[in-house]
Structures are given as C-alpha cells and as structure tokens.
Enzyme design. Sequence first.
Site, mmCIF file in Angstrom:
data_model
loop_
_atom_site.group_PDB
_atom_site.id
_atom_site.type_symbol
_atom_site.label_atom_id
_atom_site.label_comp_id
_atom_site.label_asym_id
_atom_site.label_seq_id
_atom_site.Cartn_x
_atom_site.Cartn_y
_atom_site.Cartn_z
ATOM 1 N N LYS A 156 11.741 -1.543 -8.305
ATOM 2 C CA LYS A 156 12.633 -2.419 -7.544
ATOM 3 C C LYS A 156 12.973 -3.669 -8.363
ATOM 4 O O LYS A 156 14.122 -4.042 -8.511
ATOM 5 C CB LYS A 156 11.947 -2.791 -6.220
ATOM 6 N N GLU A 166 3.157 -2.515 -15.441
ATOM 7 C CA GLU A 166 2.709 -1.129 -15.646
ATOM 8 C C GLU A 166 3.909 -0.225 -15.949
ATOM 9 O O GLU A 166 3.897 0.577 -16.888
ATOM 10 C CB GLU A 166 2.006 -0.592 -14.384
ATOM 11 N N GLY A 215 9.508 -2.229 -1.077
ATOM 12 C CA GLY A 215 9.032 -1.198 -2.000
ATOM 13 C C GLY A 215 8.345 -0.050 -1.274
ATOM 14 O O GLY A 215 8.609 1.125 -1.532
ATOM 15 N N ARG A 216 7.467 -0.369 -0.351
ATOM 16 C CA ARG A 216 6.683 0.686 0.331
ATOM 17 C C ARG A 216 7.491 1.421 1.393
ATOM 18 O O ARG A 216 7.001 2.357 2.006
ATOM 19 C CB ARG A 216 5.392 0.088 0.898
ATOM 20 N N GLU A 233 -0.751 -2.869 2.795
ATOM 21 C CA GLU A 233 0.081 -3.892 2.154
ATOM 22 C C GLU A 233 0.971 -4.577 3.203
ATOM 23 O O GLU A 233 1.376 -5.724 3.036
ATOM 24 C CB GLU A 233 0.930 -3.282 1.024
ATOM 25 N N HIS A 253 -16.480 18.171 4.284
ATOM 26 C CA HIS A 253 -17.616 18.449 3.406
ATOM 27 C C HIS A 253 -17.904 17.255 2.507
ATOM 28 O O HIS A 253 -18.595 17.401 1.492
ATOM 29 C CB HIS A 253 -17.326 19.702 2.575
ATOM 30 N N LYS A 267 -1.765 -10.304 -10.548
ATOM 31 C CA LYS A 267 -0.705 -10.047 -11.536
ATOM 32 C C LYS A 267 -0.566 -11.231 -12.474
ATOM 33 O O LYS A 267 -0.444 -11.071 -13.691
ATOM 34 C CB LYS A 267 0.647 -9.852 -10.834
#
Length: 486
Positions: free
Chosen positions: A153, A159, A214-215, A300, A332, A447
């Site tokens: 965005k 990253e 973004g999410r 978030e 499990h 960040k």
Amino acid sequence: MITDEGLNLLINLAKASDIERWRLAMFEGEKINNTENRAVLHTALRRPDTDIVKVDGKNVMDFIHSVLKKMEEFSDKVRNGDWKGYTGKEIKNIINIGIGGSDLGPKMVCNALQSYSRRDLNMYFVSNIDGTDIAEVLRVIDPETSLFIVASKTFTTQETIRNAQSAREWLIEKIGDEKAIANHFVAISTNEKAVSEFGINPENMFKFKNWVGGRYSLWSAIGLPIAISVGFENFRNLLNGAYEMDQHFLNAPLNKNMAVILAVIAIWNRNFMKYSNYAIIPYDHYLRDFPSYMQQVDMESNGKYVNRDGNKIVDYDTAPVLFGGTGTNSQHSFFQLIHQGTDIVPCDFIIAKETLNPIANKEHHNKLQDNFLAQQQALMMGRNLKESGGDINKVFEGNRPSNGVIIDKLTPFNLGQLIALYEHKIFVQGIIWRINSFDQSGVELGKILAQNISESRKIFADNHDVDASTMEMLNYFKRLCSEVFW
Ligand code: F6P
C-alpha cells in the site's frame, strides 16, 4: 447455550453503542478512521458500478471499476499466455512480494480456492525480511517464466522493498538485461511515485486508495494474485459474496444480524466472562491460513488501549489473543488446553456442509463433520467424575463456549461472505469498545527503531543514547558476527 434474554440484552448494548449510525457512516464514506482522517471503504470495492459512493465529494465507483477492468484484462492475459516474459515464454510462476495485509489476505484466499485454480500456475508468497524466504523461491523458479507482483500500500515497507530489490537484482543477473523488468514486474500500491522510482513502469501498476486499510485490502488491486490464480470471474464471485454479506449486515435487524450476533457473543466472552483468548478452528484444509489471516484483521484492528477520543481505556478489555489451526490437526496439539486448561478459550468452529473432495465415498468428510460436532459437544457437555470412572484426569468441566459456523460449500461466493462476516463482526466489536479499528499505531515504534538500528549499525554500539539492554545486545552481536555484519 445463549438464552434469548441474554442475547437481547447484548443486542441492546450494540444498539446503545449507536451501531446503526456507525455502520451507515462506514458504508457512506465518512472519515471514521479519525486518527488518520480517512474513510473506510473496503465495502465500496464490492459494490456495483451503478452505486455512488463519495469521498471528499467525489464518486469513487468509477475508479474502483476501472481498476477491476485492468485487473481482468491483465489476469486474462497471464492465464491465456498472452503476457509473455522477456524471452517470449509464457508465465508459469507468480511471486507475490508483500507483507501483512498485502500478503495474508491474497495468500489465504489463493489457498482457500485452490480447487478453482489453474493448477499449472505456481503461486508463491514471499513476505519475510529473512532472506531465506525469497532465496528458497528463487532457487526453484525459472526467471524466464516468472512474474513478480510487488504489493505494498505504502511502497515503503522495508521487508517488501528489500525482497523486491533482491528479486530485481536476481532477474537482471539471470536474464542479463534490465529491460526485462517491464515483462516480469508489476506493482500494486497507492504510491505511484515510489513505484516508478523503484523502476516499475506506472503502466504496470494497479492502484488503490488510502481509504482501503491494508488488512481489508484483498478486495482491491491487492487481490490480483487471486484473480490470476482462479480467474477474474471467480474473483468477481468472491466480491459478490462479500457484497451480499454487506447487504445483510446493513439491512438485517440487529437481533437477526450474523455479524452483530457473533460480535456481541464475543463481547460477552471478553468483557463479562473475562476470557482473554479466542481460537478459530476451520475444519477445512483449504482454510488452513484463515486463522493467521484473522489474527491480523482482528488483533491489528482491535488490539488497542486508547479509545477513539484519544483517552486511555482503563476499565474494560478490548481484543483477546487470537490463535487457531485446522481441525482435526489442532485436536492433536493445543486442544488439551482448550478442554482442560486453566483458561477458558472460546472457539469458532468453521466447516463446509459439502466437501470439494468427496473421496472414499465421503468417508473423510463424514469423519471431519463428526469431529467438528464432537469437539463442540465435549466443550459444552464435558464429562463428570462419575462418568470418568472416578479419575479426575479424565474429567472435563464442560460449559466451555463455542460457535459453529457452517457454510454450504467452499465456493468463491461463500468465501467472500465468510470473510466479510468476520470483517463486520470485528467492526461491531470496535464500535462497542469505542475504538478506531482502522489505524495501527502499535506497529510503528518497532519499525522506527529497526530503521534507526539499520542506519547506524556500524556506530551504534558506541552510541550512549541507547538503553543499556539494547546496547549490550548490540555489542554481543558485534562480537559474534563482526565479519559478517559489521
Ligand atoms: O506493519 C503493519 C502494516 O502497516 C499493516 O497494516 C499492513 O498490512 C502491512 O504493514 C504492509 O503494509 P504495506 O502494504 O504498506 O507494505
């Protein structure tokens, strides 16, 4: 089991929080993300082009549908083999480089809809700054048949930019000509300037706007890998499913409104019962990434201790810790704690009525359904000391809450509905908690500090402004890795 009276009281709480007004405000493009002064319009991305939605007095529907058109044309070209690599070969590998919302949503949906995908197109998702992530992908792909989608965005996320640079350097080295970038790189972003500075032609850029969080962005151009993998028509069906859920959320009375009901049950568990965890357990291998996708959307959005008026919340809790995994695998691993741990963990169990893989005469799916039901039964009913033969280790206290969410079949349309249902649940919780669910200040400090450390790593260890603990760690790294890093 929640009683009618209990549910009505909780619905009244939603009403008293003015949910109907806030809901409309979101759909109509009011700037409800007050800290960033932005509208919140992921719902507009799934609306028909005949609708009108205005931001700052301008209708945004034309823009949305022009991007959809561009996505359709491009995804068709890649799928048909009309989009060629620099040496004239068809594209076989799609590598999405992004992180957070620019990774989790498209990755989750591509895996969820694998059954509808073009099996000869290999989808890869690279997100981590750990070079292993990109290195392992570059190791197996052929540069001549690979297309990199750089999804960010902001187009400033370290990253993503680092991974994209490494991919770019690799491609130029392998193909031997910088001009190859035009055939092998496209970008998805709101930041045209940064995209062209990176070296991607803005013609090969798919845009979205800052009123898409973004999410919440898989419905926007960020969904391009989905459209390529399953075809544009299926992507459109995903949007249509979400649109139908939007209509339900907007129009159904609160006490019949699925998102509102799920939200107030969650409020009951968190604020009245004080349960601090929450698990999502899809009984569907295709939905294996749904819990990690939901972690970002939920935590978030609502993991906040400041309310929308800018005051610290002191007398109630907000989002619980969300985790999860597929059934039956989770049974499990962590289900021991879910059944007999000292903390109570409310669970959402999700399953499709009909399987897409009815192998062994549906025996697999029947057993999956049996387990889906049995786990909820065990949580609810438990087993007393007598039934446990007097062995306290075998006692299950029971009365542990869970929801069962059943979809007919995992289709693009139904998946769209499911995702939108959870988006709206989270929205309602945020309104009841009086928080802004659409900013994410809590990710900023790390960040900034990482950036500071990156910029000054050669001299940092001598910088006395750094706290003693970080300084000691830096010096330790310096001693350990002097040749490699410093
Ligand atoms: O660090 C959090 C975050 O800002 C998320 O909200 C977002 O989805 C992710 O980073 C990636 O951001 P971008 O798409 O701008 O690279």
